[in-house]
Design a protein around this motif. Structure first.
Motif, PDB file in Angstrom:
ATOM      1  N   SER A  63      -3.427   1.925  -9.532  1.00 60.14           N
ATOM      2  CA  SER A  63      -3.980   2.910  -8.682  1.00 60.14           C
ATOM      3  C   SER A  63      -5.045   2.323  -8.071  1.00 60.14           C
ATOM      4  O   SER A  63      -5.647   1.193  -8.543  1.00 60.14           O
ATOM      5  CB  SER A  63      -4.430   4.323  -9.426  1.00 60.14           C
ATOM      6  N   LEU A  64      -5.514   2.838  -6.839  1.00 56.38           N
ATOM      7  CA  LEU A  64      -6.695   2.388  -6.094  1.00 56.38           C
ATOM      8  C   LEU A  64      -7.881   1.819  -6.846  1.00 56.38           C
ATOM      9  O   LEU A  64      -8.589   0.883  -6.549  1.00 56.38           O
ATOM     10  CB  LEU A  64      -7.189   3.191  -4.731  1.00 56.38           C
ATOM     11  N   ARG A  97      -6.318   9.528  -5.331  1.00 51.17           N
ATOM     12  CA  ARG A  97      -7.532   8.928  -5.644  1.00 51.17           C
ATOM     13  C   ARG A  97      -8.333   8.785  -4.421  1.00 51.17           C
ATOM     14  O   ARG A  97      -9.553   9.173  -4.540  1.00 51.17           O
ATOM     15  CB  ARG A  97      -7.094   7.421  -6.236  1.00 51.17           C
ATOM     16  N   SER A  98      -7.954   8.353  -3.317  1.00 55.64           N
ATOM     17  CA  SER A  98      -8.891   8.256  -2.086  1.00 55.64           C
ATOM     18  C   SER A  98      -9.572   9.741  -1.945  1.00 55.64           C
ATOM     19  O   SER A  98     -10.710   9.572  -1.158  1.00 55.64           O
ATOM     20  CB  SER A  98      -8.119   7.883  -0.899  1.00 55.64           C
ATOM     21  N   ARG A 119       1.038   5.436  -0.254  1.00 57.04           N
ATOM     22  CA  ARG A 119       0.192   6.667  -0.325  1.00 57.04           C
ATOM     23  C   ARG A 119       0.589   7.764  -1.498  1.00 57.04           C
ATOM     24  O   ARG A 119       0.288   8.387  -1.936  1.00 57.04           O
ATOM     25  CB  ARG A 119       0.403   7.343   0.998  1.00 57.04           C
ATOM     26  N   ASP A 133      -2.221   5.436  -4.142  1.00 57.50           N
ATOM     27  CA  ASP A 133      -3.065   6.180  -3.674  1.00 57.50           C
ATOM     28  C   ASP A 133      -2.768   7.576  -4.588  1.00 57.50           C
ATOM     29  O   ASP A 133      -3.674   7.655  -5.423  1.00 57.50           O
ATOM     30  CB  ASP A 133      -3.437   6.561  -2.214  1.00 57.50           C
ATOM     31  N   TRP A 182       0.672  -1.051  -0.066  1.00 56.27           N
ATOM     32  CA  TRP A 182       0.021  -0.065   0.073  1.00 56.27           C
ATOM     33  C   TRP A 182       1.051   1.232   0.118  1.00 56.27           C
ATOM     34  O   TRP A 182       1.597   1.534   0.949  1.00 56.27           O
ATOM     35  CB  TRP A 182      -0.890   0.066   1.222  1.00 56.27           C
ATOM     36  N   ILE A 228      -4.636   4.907   3.962  1.00 54.76           N
ATOM     37  CA  ILE A 228      -5.296   4.684   2.674  1.00 54.76           C
ATOM     38  C   ILE A 228      -6.935   4.381   2.905  1.00 54.76           C
ATOM     39  O   ILE A 228      -7.832   4.901   2.395  1.00 54.76           O
ATOM     40  CB  ILE A 228      -4.636   3.740   1.684  1.00 54.76           C
TER      41      ILE A 228
END
Lengths: 476, 226, 259
Positions: free
Chosen positions: A242-243, A300-301, A86, A297, A84, B8
């Motif tokens: 990407s997420l 995106r989030s 960021r 991320d 994961w 996240i």
């Protein structure tokens, strides 16, 4: 890659004068739309599939945390690993750490926009790992030290003479007197050169068009087969995603795949659609020893729950830029970063900031053609307008422009004032416009009159004429 | 787990203005994943009887520069392969996956075919594989990896010959998934629609970019008799 | 003819008002000939699109409220422009999504608002016009009219009924001409290239006349054609459908000598 989006106007000016680019764009501008239209004409269910694809992605976005967690469980259960990240830096470091652990010298790469977004290649090189692009278009721009100008056809801005020149300069082990005139010879040479790289690579990196929560699988879609050779022959397969690439089930991804290739190139299905699930099994005789999915991320989030959420439905098909009249004149490099055209105009300000990328959502006529061809029904002009609203609030556009607009708005909200002013202006301009009926040059309108005449007004405003007729009893 | 992971997921939830999903919601979504439903499947192939699906499969494959040959019986396959290769002046030395689906073919009938069963190497010019299914909708081959079907055999040789049985032809990708779920998910599922190609140079279509330049299907029409 | 005349409010648009009132009068004639009674509310200036597309929602709302007020109470509101028509019919709803009271009124207006040619063909069910125009015309589909309001077959249908006019389809008719309102001011070089491409397509048809339904596009294309020295007469479709083409020079062409 440092963005040059702030220099969009200069970039565009250069692009307009670039003969090779203009030749390439002419080829593109009718080809893609015709092929897409032909493919859609053969599939009566296409519109319905667009609606379903949009609904699937919207569902995923509303439950993105659940699908990411499920995906990770599935990957882990099959012996793979999810990372994961960021930020671009975290993603770069994660990839490098895997490469170092495996003592990787060269890394083959399938096409991945995320790798461009995080500027992975330069970072790997700085740290002693040699990345080799294997998608032919990406390979060409790699050896030319350029960045991609289109999301699916990275070298579309080049003509074959430029490619031949780059091959001669790079493949110095080959006979310098060899003929390299035509596309088949160029492709054959690239195939031979890159086949050696595939066989020698330690680690393979690809992107992911989709990540399937049900099975922990990633999917890549290519026409060349380079992504397959990248992931099958190496010690490890690293997937950069990407997420928002999540899709729930294999059935759901089948729906989206049906609109992807048709929208992108007008093909019924891309040549190679590959579903990768974990590392090789103990009984397999080929396949990567390790399987890593590196999630990025990078904003995106934060897009979820905002007026830009719909942008996360994008499947990177390129239909928007294939149909964009602005892209058709300036090409992808003018946009100054990884993502060009209409989708780039919406996404880039999110990723690099609206101060850097403000031109992009402004350089649109809102013709709406992009939205009309987007397989995921993304309201691109609407989101470009949202960027303009954000810029307006921050007062980012040039002062002269803002004041001009303010002045117009003031008059427009005071009809009697407006009509008195316009009655006067139209008389003046109509009179100056003279018998020729047009202006070759107008102060404050040099941008227009440099290349076009400005037709002269007829000499009276409609509202004043109408008022006159009413007074004279001609009209109701 | 990791700080980045928590951040996240937390960021996603904050943006969606909620915490982690409640149990009932999770259960609903898990149920949806455990029993996947088909979305809209185009009528193009699905509405056809099986024999017509086979015709469609071959027609769509030919549209994307796959060459096809139909034979009536398993016994006809070696001749079909040998003829294909000799007509094109291609080598008769080939690598064949250890796939049991190829075992009942009487390869010995064509001794000039020099066959090595195993994993393909870069020097192999011609490869023969079986497949898992043929998707009629778009003329697409579905191949799965396994100890008897290494993935690289689909990509390394310049010529790829696939032996397909009529009963392997299905209408849609969805039917392929239904069949595959009866086994475990393999490392790789390849959907192959035509030979390798690129349009990256002046948008001109060129075959054989990295994968095979030639894709040839030999379809054993075992339903033709009935 | 309907027993009670349909009451139409004409939203004339700023470009027609300023540059080419003939189009407004042509629209009035077409509507009256079709049995409507036409009024032109005095308190109209602009639809607010320049402000809206520049991200200035506050000013856009002020102007939009003015339009909603001025056009209250008509059976229909007709606009000789796809761009302004789309602004009123679609974008006012987006604009007032956060103000329920105004949103209601905006919806009421939106449902009654039509682009001119679409109104004639789709609402009044006009099959033909009584007009004559001698020439070969080609037609450009303005983007907003096409994609926001579905204006495509209606102009072609009505033009087909004009005596003496033959229609030559424009390749790339649906491709933007490069006007884009504020776009041509902000990015003039790109705009110029787009209209140059459009002009080349127009000239290649061999047509002697160019028609469209939006003054912005028409000013843009006419300006390019005259700069290139091309002999193509440019008019708003309303002028031709109303049989009034003889009364004014084409856009960008000279007036007859005075005195």
């Amino acid at each position: 890659m440092q963005p040059t989006s702030h220099a969009f106007k200069e970039n565009a000016r250069e692009a307009l004068g670039n003969a090779n680019l203009q030749k390439a764009l002419t080829l593109m501008r009718s080809g893609f739309p015709e092929r897409r239209a032909a493919a859609i004409a053969r599939l009566p269910e296409f519109e319905a599939l667009r609606e379903e694809a949009k609904a699937i992605k919207n569902h995923v976005l509303e439950h993105l945390d659940f699908y990411l967690e499920t995906f990770e469980q599935q990957v882990t259960a099959r012996g793979g690993q999810v990372h994961w990240c960021r930020t671009p830096q975290e993603a770069r470091e994660t990839v490098l750490a895997i490469c170092r652990r495996l003592d990787a010298k060269t890394v083959t790469k399938g096409k991945t926009m995320i790798a461009e977004e995080i500027a992975l290649n330069d970072y790997l090189e700085e740290n002693g790992v040699t990345p080799v692009e294997t998608d032919l278009g990406e390979y060409i721009i790699q050896i030319r030290k350029e960045y991609p100008s289109h999301v699916i056809a990275p070298a579309i801005h080049l003509v074959k003479e430029q490619v031949a020149a780059s091959f001669r300069a790079t493949h110095t082990e080959l006979d310098p007197n060899r003929r390299l005139e035509d596309a088949p010879t160029l492709v054959a040479e690239a195939r031979a050169v890159l086949r050696r790289k595939f066989l020698a690579a330690d680690v393979g990196i690809t992107g992911a068009n989709f990540c399937i929560a049900e099975t922990g699988s990633t999917i890549i879609v290519t026409n060349e087969g380079n992504g397959d050779l990248t992931q099958t022959l190496t010690k490890a397969h690293i997937v950069l995603a990407s997420l928002e690439k999540l899709v729930p089930t294999l059935e759901d991804v089948s729906t989206i795949l049906r609109v992807l290739a048709r929208s992108a190139t007008g093909q019924e299905f891309s040549t190679y659609t590959t579903v990768s699930t974990g590392p090789r099994r103990p009984e397999d005789t080929d396949g990567p020893g390790e399987f890593h999915v590196v999630f990025l991320d990078n904003g995106r989030s934060a897009m979820l729950g905002t007026e830009f959420q719909d942008m996360l439905r994008c499947i990177r098909c390129g239909a928007c830029m294939n149909h964009c009249p602005v892209y058709a004149t300036v090409g992808g490099h003018a946009y100054g970063w990884v993502y060009p055209g209409p989708m780039g105009a919406v996404l880039t300000p999110t990723l690099v900031g609206v101060a850097e990328a403000g031109h992009l959502p402004n350089a649109s006529t809102f013709c709406g053609r992009c939205e009309s061809v987007c397989p995921m029904k993304i309201p691109l002009p609407k989101m470009m307008r949202h960027w303009r609203e954000r810029e307006f609030e921050k007062q980012l556009s040039p002062a002269a422009y803002r004041y001009g607009l303010k002045l117009w708005a003031f008059f427009a909200s005071h009809p009697p004032l407006y009509q008195a002013a316009t009655a006067l202006m139209t008389r003046l301009l109509g009179w100056f416009g003279g018998p020729r009926g047009r202006f070759r040059s107008l102060p404050l309108a040099q941008g227009w009159t440099q290349g076009r005449d400005m037709p002269a007004p007829e000499g009276r405003s409609f509202m004043s004429l109408w008022a006159e007729r009413r007074k004279n009893g001609d009209a109701a | 787990m990791s700080e980045a992971r928590d951040q996240i997921l937390g960021s996603i939830r904050r943006s969606l203005k909620r915490g982690p999903l409640e149990e009932t919601q999770r259960a609903g979504l898990e149920q949806r994943l455990a029993a996947p439903r088909r979305n809209l499947v185009p009528a193009r192939a699905a509405a056809l009887p099986h024999a017509a699906q086979i015709d469609l499969f071959l027609k769509m494959a030919e549209e994307v520069q796959t060459t096809v040959m139909r034979v009536a019986r398993v016994g006809d396959v070696p001749a079909a392969v040998a003829d294909y290769l000799s007509q094109r002046n291609l080598p008769s030395r080939l690598v064949m996956t250890p796939d049991p689906q190829l075992d009942d073919i009487p390869w010995g009938d064509r001794p000039m075919l020099e066959i090595r069963r195993g994993r393909a190497e870069d020097r192999d010019q011609v490869g023969v594989t079986a497949c898992f299914a043929g998707i009629a909708e778009t003329g697409t081959l579905m191949l799965v990896s396994g100890p008897e079907s290494p993935t690289r055999n689909n990509f390394l040789p310049e010529t790829h010959i696939v032996v397909v049985r009529g009963k392997q032809v299905v209408a849609s990708y969805e039917e392929g998934w239904t069949r595959l779920r009866e086994k475990a998910m393999p490392r790789t599922v390849n959907f192959i629609t035509g030979p390798s190609r690129t349009g990256d140079i002046e948008q001109r279509l060129e075959l054989g970019a990295h994968g095979p330049r030639r894709l040839h299907i030999v379809l054993i029409d075992d339903e033709a008799a009935s | 003819m309907p027993p009670v005349p349909i009451r139409v409010g004409l939203f004339v648009t700023c470009l027609v008002d300023l540059f080419r009132p003939s189009v407004g009068f042509a629209a009035v004639k077409l509507l009256e000939d079709a049995g409507c009674s036409v009024e032109v509310p005095a308190a109209q200036t602009c639809c607010g699109q320049p402000a809206y597309n520049s991200g200035d929602k506050a000013d856009a709302k002020t102007i939009a409220r003015q339009v909603i007020d001025a056009f209250d109470g008509f059976d229909y509101v007709v606009v000789p422009s796809g761009s302004c028509g789309g602004m009123i019919k679609q974008h006012y709803l987006e604009l007032f999504a956060d103000e329920p009271a105004v949103y209601q009124r905006a919806q009421h207006l939106a449902q009654r608002t039509y682009e001119l040619v679409s109104f004639l063909a789709d609402v009044l069910k006009l099959e033909r016009v009584e007009a004559r125009y001698d020439g070969v015309a080609t037609y450009h589909d303005s983007c907003s009219g096409l994609r926001e309001l579905g204006v495509k077959h209606q102009p072609r249908k009505l033009l087909a009924s004009v005596t003496g006019l033959s229609l030559k389809e424009l390749p790339g008719a649906e491709i933007c001409c490069g006007f884009g309102g504020t776009f041509c001011i902000k990015y003039p070089a790109i705009s110029d290239r787009m209209v140059a491409d459009k002009a080349a397509d127009i000239v290649a048809t061999g047509a002697d006349t160019l028609l469209a339904g939006d003054m912005g596009c028409l000013l843009n294309m006419a300006g390019k054609l005259t700069r290139l020295g091309k002999d193509v007469r440019v008019r708003h479709i309303a002028e031709v459908l109303a049989g009034m083409a003889g009364e004014t020079p084409p856009i960008g062409a000279g007036r007859p000598e005075r005195g």
